[in-house]
Design a protein around this motif. Structure first.
Motif, PDB file in Angstrom:
ATOM      1  N   PHE A  63       0.823  -1.205   0.000  1.00 56.56           N
ATOM      2  CA  PHE A  63       0.000   0.000   0.000  1.00 56.56           C
ATOM      3  C   PHE A  63       0.858   1.257   0.000  1.00 56.56           C
ATOM      4  CE2 PHE A  63      -2.297   3.389   2.258  1.00 56.56           C
ATOM      5  CZ  PHE A  63      -3.321   3.577   1.334  1.00 56.56           C
ATOM      6  N   GLU A  64       1.980   1.233   0.701  1.00 60.12           N
ATOM      7  CA  GLU A  64       2.847   2.410   0.731  1.00 60.12           C
ATOM      8  C   GLU A  64       3.328   2.773  -0.673  1.00 60.12           C
ATOM      9  OE1 GLU A  64       6.971   3.998   2.772  1.00 60.12           O
ATOM     10  OE2 GLU A  64       5.702   2.621   3.910  1.00 60.12           O
ATOM     11  N   CYS A  67       0.553   4.645  -2.302  1.00 62.25           N
ATOM     12  CA  CYS A  67       0.467   6.027  -1.780  1.00 62.25           C
ATOM     13  C   CYS A  67       1.493   6.916  -2.461  1.00 62.25           C
ATOM     14  CB  CYS A  67       0.732   6.055  -0.272  1.00 62.25           C
ATOM     15  SG  CYS A  67      -0.636   5.584   0.749  1.00 62.25           S
ATOM     16  N   LEU A  95     -10.058   5.617   0.186  1.00 59.52           N
ATOM     17  CA  LEU A  95      -9.346   4.386   0.512  1.00 59.52           C
ATOM     18  C   LEU A  95     -10.336   3.224   0.481  1.00 59.52           C
ATOM     19  CD1 LEU A  95      -7.292   5.543   3.664  1.00 59.52           C
ATOM     20  CD2 LEU A  95      -6.507   5.419   1.294  1.00 59.52           C
ATOM     21  N   ASP A  97      -9.773   0.367   2.150  1.00 59.70           N
ATOM     22  CA  ASP A  97      -9.720  -0.329   3.438  1.00 59.70           C
ATOM     23  C   ASP A  97      -9.102   0.595   4.482  1.00 59.70           C
ATOM     24  OD1 ASP A  97      -9.288  -2.001   5.656  1.00 59.70           O
ATOM     25  OD2 ASP A  97      -8.927  -3.748   4.375  1.00 59.70           O
ATOM     26  N   ARG A 100      -7.062  -1.162   7.434  1.00 60.83           N
ATOM     27  CA  ARG A 100      -5.756  -1.696   7.048  1.00 60.83           C
ATOM     28  C   ARG A 100      -4.773  -0.595   6.650  1.00 60.83           C
ATOM     29  NH1 ARG A 100      -6.148  -4.635   1.649  1.00 60.83           N
ATOM     30  NH2 ARG A 100      -6.148  -2.466   1.011  1.00 60.83           N
ATOM     31  N   ASP A 101      -5.247   0.450   5.939  1.00 56.18           N
ATOM     32  CA  ASP A 101      -4.344   1.364   5.240  1.00 56.18           C
ATOM     33  C   ASP A 101      -4.206   2.772   5.820  1.00 56.18           C
ATOM     34  OD1 ASP A 101      -3.876  -0.667   3.398  1.00 56.18           O
ATOM     35  OD2 ASP A 101      -5.506  -0.018   2.096  1.00 56.18           O
ATOM     36  N   THR A 104      -0.715   3.839   7.446  1.00 50.60           N
ATOM     37  CA  THR A 104       0.340   3.994   6.431  1.00 50.60           C
ATOM     38  C   THR A 104       0.084   5.241   5.603  1.00 50.60           C
ATOM     39  OG1 THR A 104       0.667   1.609   6.340  1.00 50.60           O
ATOM     40  CG2 THR A 104       1.474   2.898   4.461  1.00 50.60           C
ATOM     41  N   TYR A 105      -1.162   5.454   5.216  1.00 50.93           N
ATOM     42  CA  TYR A 105      -1.531   6.646   4.442  1.00 50.93           C
ATOM     43  C   TYR A 105      -1.139   7.916   5.207  1.00 50.93           C
ATOM     44  CZ  TYR A 105      -4.611  10.401   2.872  1.00 50.93           C
ATOM     45  OH  TYR A 105      -5.108  11.611   2.468  1.00 50.93           O
ATOM     46  N   THR A 133      -6.156   0.813  -4.477  1.00 54.26           N
ATOM     47  CA  THR A 133      -6.717   0.927  -3.135  1.00 54.26           C
ATOM     48  C   THR A 133      -6.740   2.358  -2.626  1.00 54.26           C
ATOM     49  OG1 THR A 133      -4.551   0.419  -2.191  1.00 54.26           O
ATOM     50  CG2 THR A 133      -6.076  -1.428  -2.506  1.00 54.26           C
TER      51      THR A 133
END
Length: 146
Positions: A63-64, A67, A95, A97, A100-101, A104-105, A133
């Motif tokens: 996911f990073e 981003c 987003l 999720d 989950r994210d 990190t976001y 995502t």
């Protein structure tokens, strides 16, 4: 008031009949921007940090990486439209999720937006138009001389 469409080959291709951005006066409205690679369409192979196995299951998910790619795509569109990162005044983030994210976001967002701090809204959505995502919708004010 005149309105100018902005399209660039340096960002992912729009997934429909719309421009990357539209300038109205000194405002620049970006269409939804995802993390796909510049010049690419909706193919899964063009999404950073995403790889599937032969059964369609995630083999790799970062996911990073998505981003960072979406922020870089926004920056490219802004620059190709005559704006700067610091000209952003509003960012809406979608987003798929939040649980989950979001952490990190927030971490990556803080790196990119340390000095430029636009208003921000983050919402969770059920799905986006490709297997991404994260997607951003942005508004910038183009300063005189840009």
């Amino acid at each position: 008031m005149s309105s100018n469409k902005v399209n660039t080959n340096n960002a992912p291709k729009p997934m429909g009949l719309y421009p990357h951005a539209r300038r109205v006066g000194n405002l620049l409205f970006l269409s939804g921007v995802g993390p796909r690679a510049a010049g690419s369409g909706a193919e899964e192979a063009n999404i950073p940090g995403l790889k599937y196995d032969k059964n369609g299951n995630y083999e790799e998910f970062d996911f990073e990486a998505q981003c960072r790619s979406v922020f870089d795509n926004v920056k490219t569109i802004l620059e190709d439209a005559g704006a700067k990162w610091e000209d952003l005044v509003d960012v809406t983030t979608f987003l798929t999720d939040m649980k989950r994210d979001f952490k990190t976001y927030n971490k990556v967002y803080a790196e990119y937006f340390k000095d430029a701090q636009p208003c921000r809204t983050t919402v969770e959505v059920n799905a986006l138009p490709s297997p991404i995502t994260i997607e951003l919708k942005c508004i910038a004010v183009i300063q005189e001389g840009n």
